[in-house]
Motif scaffolding. Structure first.
Motif, short mmCIF file in Angstrom:
data_model
loop_
_atom_site.label_atom_id
_atom_site.label_comp_id
_atom_site.label_asym_id
_atom_site.label_seq_id
_atom_site.Cartn_x
_atom_site.Cartn_y
_atom_site.Cartn_z
N ILE A 133 -10.93 -6.33 -49.71
CA ILE A 133 -11.23 -7.43 -48.80
C ILE A 133 -12.72 -7.41 -48.51
O ILE A 133 -13.24 -6.42 -48.00
CB ILE A 133 -10.45 -7.30 -47.46
N ILE A 134 -13.41 -8.51 -48.86
CA ILE A 134 -14.85 -8.59 -48.62
C ILE A 134 -15.09 -9.39 -47.35
O ILE A 134 -14.62 -10.52 -47.22
CB ILE A 134 -15.57 -9.30 -49.78
N THR A 135 -15.82 -8.80 -46.41
CA THR A 135 -16.22 -9.50 -45.21
C THR A 135 -17.74 -9.54 -45.14
O THR A 135 -18.43 -8.84 -45.90
CB THR A 135 -15.65 -8.83 -43.95
N ILE A 136 -18.26 -10.36 -44.23
CA ILE A 136 -19.71 -10.50 -44.08
C ILE A 136 -20.08 -10.20 -42.63
O ILE A 136 -19.47 -10.70 -41.70
CB ILE A 136 -20.16 -11.92 -44.48
N TRP A 137 -21.10 -9.36 -42.46
CA TRP A 137 -21.64 -8.92 -41.16
C TRP A 137 -20.82 -7.79 -40.56
O TRP A 137 -21.35 -6.75 -40.23
CB TRP A 137 -21.73 -10.08 -40.17
N GLY A 138 -19.51 -7.96 -40.39
CA GLY A 138 -18.70 -6.91 -39.79
C GLY A 138 -17.48 -6.59 -40.63
O GLY A 138 -16.98 -7.46 -41.36
N PRO A 139 -16.96 -5.36 -40.57
CA PRO A 139 -15.75 -5.00 -41.32
C PRO A 139 -14.51 -5.54 -40.64
O PRO A 139 -14.59 -6.19 -39.59
CB PRO A 139 -15.78 -3.47 -41.28
N LEU A 140 -13.36 -5.28 -41.20
CA LEU A 140 -12.11 -5.66 -40.55
C LEU A 140 -11.95 -4.87 -39.25
O LEU A 140 -12.50 -3.76 -39.13
CB LEU A 140 -10.94 -5.38 -41.49
N PRO A 141 -11.24 -5.41 -38.27
CA PRO A 141 -11.12 -4.75 -36.96
C PRO A 141 -10.64 -3.31 -37.06
O PRO A 141 -9.67 -3.02 -37.75
CB PRO A 141 -10.08 -5.62 -36.23
N ASP A 142 -11.39 -2.42 -36.40
CA ASP A 142 -11.02 -1.00 -36.27
C ASP A 142 -10.98 -0.25 -37.60
O ASP A 142 -10.36 0.80 -37.71
CB ASP A 142 -9.65 -0.85 -35.58
N CYS A 143 -11.63 -0.80 -38.62
CA CYS A 143 -11.60 -0.18 -39.95
C CYS A 143 -12.96 0.39 -40.36
O CYS A 143 -14.00 -0.17 -40.03
CB CYS A 143 -11.15 -1.19 -41.00
N ILE A 144 -12.92 1.49 -41.10
CA ILE A 144 -14.12 2.08 -41.69
C ILE A 144 -14.31 1.44 -43.07
O ILE A 144 -13.38 1.41 -43.88
CB ILE A 144 -13.97 3.61 -41.87
N PRO A 145 -15.49 0.90 -43.35
CA PRO A 145 -15.69 0.27 -44.65
C PRO A 145 -15.64 1.27 -45.79
O PRO A 145 -16.06 2.42 -45.64
CB PRO A 145 -17.09 -0.36 -44.53
#
Length: 253
Positions: A133-145
């Motif tokens: 899952i690619i996100t921009i600026w912030g990772p998914l909630p409560d997750c370590i990238p």
């Protein structure tokens, strides 16, 4: 004017990135970063136009490319463009919360609405192992990238949960503490990624993002040192004097 009051006067997409069409160069950077390839089933959630789908299919030759957006006008235009270019890909007018993405191997997901991200997180957790899952600026909630090339962030199923926000923030920036240089560098990377035709607006957004990053780091106890850096003080004063934007309340919260 407090900073939160000022932000409310701006177009909603300016800071959140929502409904902002990523430049083609940024899409290519993202796809290279995630190592998109012929065996991948790619979904662009909140695609807007067809560009991400087109590049994924045509240049990275993915097995399947699907774009999903709830703006039916944009989707109809995207369908027309894909047909004219004879690109075998699908775009759907649909709420991402209702979408079937069960066969995905790579998903580009750029949403900041907490309600949507929390619901989609549960959906993502049920996907096949190693789905990216690619996100921009912030990772998914409560997750370590799993991997970061800021502002692009990859979380891979099954997700690694962060112990707290401090751990998550430091994992994103890859540092032991956040100083002014780190805050400016990462704010500038984000500004360049979303693009703008007005360079002065880019710099203005970079300054705001820099202050937000550093102040949030300070509040979480992961800023470098106890004192407010001179550069941060200067930009806070500049925003107050020249634009009547007050960051002081953020420091006191």
């Amino acid at each position: 004017m407090k900073i939160d009051e000022y932000l409310e006067t701006l177009p909603e997409n300016l800071l959140s990135g929502e409904d902002v069409q990523l430049p083609e160069k940024s899409l290519r950077e993202i796809f290279k970063f995630v190592e998109l390839g012929k065996e991948d089933v790619f979904y662009h959630l909140g695609c807007g136009n067809e560009k991400g789908i087109e590049i994924a299919k045509k240049e990275f030759q993915v097995k399947k490319a699907t774009g999903i957006d709830n703006n039916c006008e944009k989707i109809e235009n995207a369908k027309k463009n894909l047909k004219e270019k004879q690109i075998q890909a699908e775009v759907k007018c649909q709420d991402v919360l209702d979408s079937d993405i069960s066969d995905a191997t790579v998903i580009l997901f750029w949403f900041t609405d907490e309600n949507i991200t929390n619901q989609m997180l549960k959906k993502f957790e049920g996907l096949n192992s190693d789905t990216k899952i690619i996100t921009i600026w912030g990772p998914l909630p409560d997750c370590i990238p799993d991997k970061v090339n800021f502002p692009y962030i990859i979380n891979k199923v099954p997700f690694k949960k962060a112990k707290n926000m401090q751990e998550q923030l430091l994992a994103i920036f890859g540092v032991k503490c956040v100083d002014f240089v780190t805050a400016w560098e990462f704010a500038e990377r984000y500004t360049k990624a979303i693009g703008s035709s007005e360079i002065k607006n880019d710099r203005f957004l970079t300054i705001i993002q820099t202050l937000v990053i550093w102040i949030n780091a300070k509040k979480l106890g992961v800023a470098c040192g106890d004192e407010i850096p001179e550069s941060i003080q200067t930009y806070i004063k500049l925003m107050k004097m020249n634009f009547d934007i007050d960051f002081e309340p953020m420091l006191k919260e």
